[in-house]
Write an enzyme that holds these catalytic residues in place. Structure first.
Site, PDB file in Angstrom:
ATOM      1  N   GLU A 254       0.827  -1.188  -0.068  1.00 35.09           N
ATOM      2  CA  GLU A 254      -0.110   0.006   0.017  1.00 35.09           C
ATOM      3  C   GLU A 254       0.984   1.257   0.168  1.00 35.09           C
ATOM      4  O   GLU A 254       1.344   1.397   0.920  1.00 35.09           O
ATOM      5  CB  GLU A 254      -0.975   0.240   1.118  1.00 35.09           C
ATOM      6  CG  GLU A 254      -2.015   1.093   1.208  1.00 35.09           C
ATOM      7  CD  GLU A 254      -2.789   1.326   2.250  1.00 35.09           C
ATOM      8  OE1 GLU A 254      -3.161   2.374   2.672  1.00 35.09           O
ATOM      9  OE2 GLU A 254      -2.968   0.362   3.091  1.00 35.09           O
ATOM     10  N   CYS A 288      -1.691   8.879   2.945  1.00 36.46           N
ATOM     11  CA  CYS A 288      -1.599   8.381   1.509  1.00 36.46           C
ATOM     12  C   CYS A 288      -2.737   8.668   0.504  1.00 36.46           C
ATOM     13  O   CYS A 288      -2.829   8.671  -0.534  1.00 36.46           O
ATOM     14  CB  CYS A 288      -1.485   6.762   1.368  1.00 36.46           C
ATOM     15  SG  CYS A 288      -2.725   5.911   2.256  1.00 36.46           S
TER      16      CYS A 288
END
Length: 500
Positions: A254, A288
């Site tokens: 990720e 993110c």
């Protein structure tokens, strides 16, 4: 509550936080709050061996029983939510409501995983052969190494660990060297859950490895670590992927996201304004899923941007532990320098900067407080296509939806995206195969954050995806298909016979 009080409330005694080789600073004021001892290669190897031994026992524990351990972990986290949330804020700098929210995510994934422990279903498959049955079974895979980033110092571990544990896999956690204290506190919480669970949990089931990049590299390279889940930058993820692939292991990645919002002519601008602000400046732009690119139709650009600038001018920047603060600090001086360099480059590429620069420098000279920046750009230049982990929002104009979607997709990152529109034709076009190419595509909600029930993934540069939600559990298991012949005949290739 003072810094030492927060540490003590989490069971981190002063004596255990001194004399080591790793200096831990708090972004709140830049002071050193611990000196921790780290693991060397031999210590990591020993932990991996203990995890391998734990796997041989844990894989035979029934999955619903494994789920009971995660249920107890969720209970312990509920009891420690306030203390652990404050420590998250102290160590990584996000404001206290976000620190508490991160611990709530840990609790939520535990709830999810407990239910999952009774739903690790395979398929029954129709066989082409008479008198035969086929069935698919999902089985534990092995040791799971978890490498987490500073910006979500505890949630990322829980997304992985809760699923890995119910799937039958031991875990070894290598936290960011910038946020090891939260990992130590979580390990203590795990030990309490393990003690309540009893002897079915083998020694070495949940372990912690402290250190720098070398420890992460060794974890990724070890052939005895079946799964490596890494969260962080694209360069880090690429290095992990290459290392794991060399030994034909499995990686879960990720990584970064250069996330965009399209604001269409029909958008509810007040709703969009709130979403832009939360997504772009939350966690000081260190998510993110932070909003980094704002793509606004030319008809509403002049109505939206002045309002947005006014909101930015009134943002409450300050101590993230204090009530009323909306924007805490960047993690450290390196992040501050990266933000300054990106703003300088944006100006060189034709951008006009509103905001930016240091804040509270006199009050916190050793910390990295900044004013979030809006940069109006003439086009999607190189700096706009790059991700800077800081509160920089690039604003661009567009004329038609095809142009907006092309801008949205015209970056190498592909994590999260959104559109604000009340026109169903626009929103459905955005969600179509020819629309957003991101793992998350939202309508009338910002790109920041994701509920644990839905897996996202779409880092276009390296592949990957989220460690929780949906059917992400399959990444922690191996699939086995069994064929059972319940007839009295053995089918052979046409024309081949033999006597018995």
């Amino acid at each position: 509550m003072g810094h030492r009080d927060i540490l003590a409330a989490c069971g981190l005694a002063e004596g255990a936080l001194s004399g080591g080789d790793l200096a831990v600073t708090t972004p709140v004021d830049g002071s050193v709050i611990a000196q921790l001892s780290t693991d060397d290669a031999a210590a990591l190897a020993a932990k991996i061996e203990r995890a391998r031994a734990a796997f041989r026992a844990w894989r035979d524990v029934p999955a619903p029983r494994r789920g009971e351990l995660v249920r107890l972990l969720g209970e312990e986290l509920r009891a420690e939510k306030d203390n652990l949330g404050a420590l998250v804020t102290l160590e990584c700098g996000k404001i206290l409501p976000e620190g508490l929210g991160e611990v709530q995510e840990m609790i939520d994934i535990c709830d999810f995983a407990v239910g999952l422990s009774r739903q690790l279903h395979g398929l029954t498959i129709v066989s082409e052969r008479p008198g035969h049955a086929m069935r698919e079974t999902w089985l534990p895979m092995g040791v799971c190494g978890i490498i987490s980033a500073f910006n979500f110092p505890v949630a990322v571990w829980s997304w992985n660990a809760a699923l890995a544990l119910v799937c039958g896999d031991p875990v070894i956690w290598k936290p960011s060297e910038k946020t090891p204290l939260t990992a130590l506190a979580v390990q203590k919480i795990c030990e309490r859950a393990l003690a309540r669970f009893g002897d079915d949990a083998p020694e070495g089931l949940i372990q912690l490895a402290l250190g720098g990049r070398d420890i992460g590299e060794a974890l990724a390279a070890s052939p005895d670590v079946a799964i490596v889940s890494a969260t962080g930058s694209v360069p880090m993820g690429r290095a992990v992927a290459e290392s794991v692939a060399k030994r034909l292991g499995r990686s879960i990645l990720e990584l970064g996201g250069n996330n965009a919002m399209i604001v269409a002519p029909s958008a509810d601008l007040d709703l969009a304004l709130r979403a832009i602000t939360f997504s772009a400046v939350g966690t000081c732009g260190q998510r993110c899923t932070s909003l980094r690119r704002l793509i606004v139709h030319e008809e509403v650009y002049s109505a939206l941007l002045p309002k947005l600038k006014a909101v930015y001018d009134g943002l409450a920047i300050g101590d993230p532990l204090a009530g009323g603060t909306l924007v805490g600090p960047l993690i450290d001086g390196d992040a501050l320098a990266a933000m300054a360099a990106a703003l300088e480059e944006a100006e060189a590429q034709g951008g006009t900067v509103h905001g930016g620069g240091r804040a509270l420098e006199d009050e916190y000279p050793d910390a990295a407080y900044v004013r979030p920046a809006i940069v109006e750009m003439p086009g999607q230049s190189d700096i706009v296509r790059s991700e800077t982990f800081a509160p920089i929002l690039y604003a661009l104009r567009y004329r038609d939806l095809d142009e907006a979607i092309a801008l949205q997709n015209g970056v190498p990152q592909g994590l999260s995206s959104c559109i604000f529109s009340t026109d169903v034709r626009e929103t459905e076009a955005f969600l179509a195969a020819s629309g957003s190419d991101c793992g998350i595509a939202n309508v009338n909600i910002g790109p920041s954050g994701a509920e644990i029930g839905g897996a996202f993934g779409g880092e276009k540069e390296t592949g990957g995806g989220r460690e929780s939600g949906s059917d992400a559990w399959k990444a922690y298991m191996r699939r086995q298909t069994a064929t059972v012949n319940w007839s009295r005949d053995l089918p052979l290739a046409q024309g081949i016979t033999f006597d018995v």
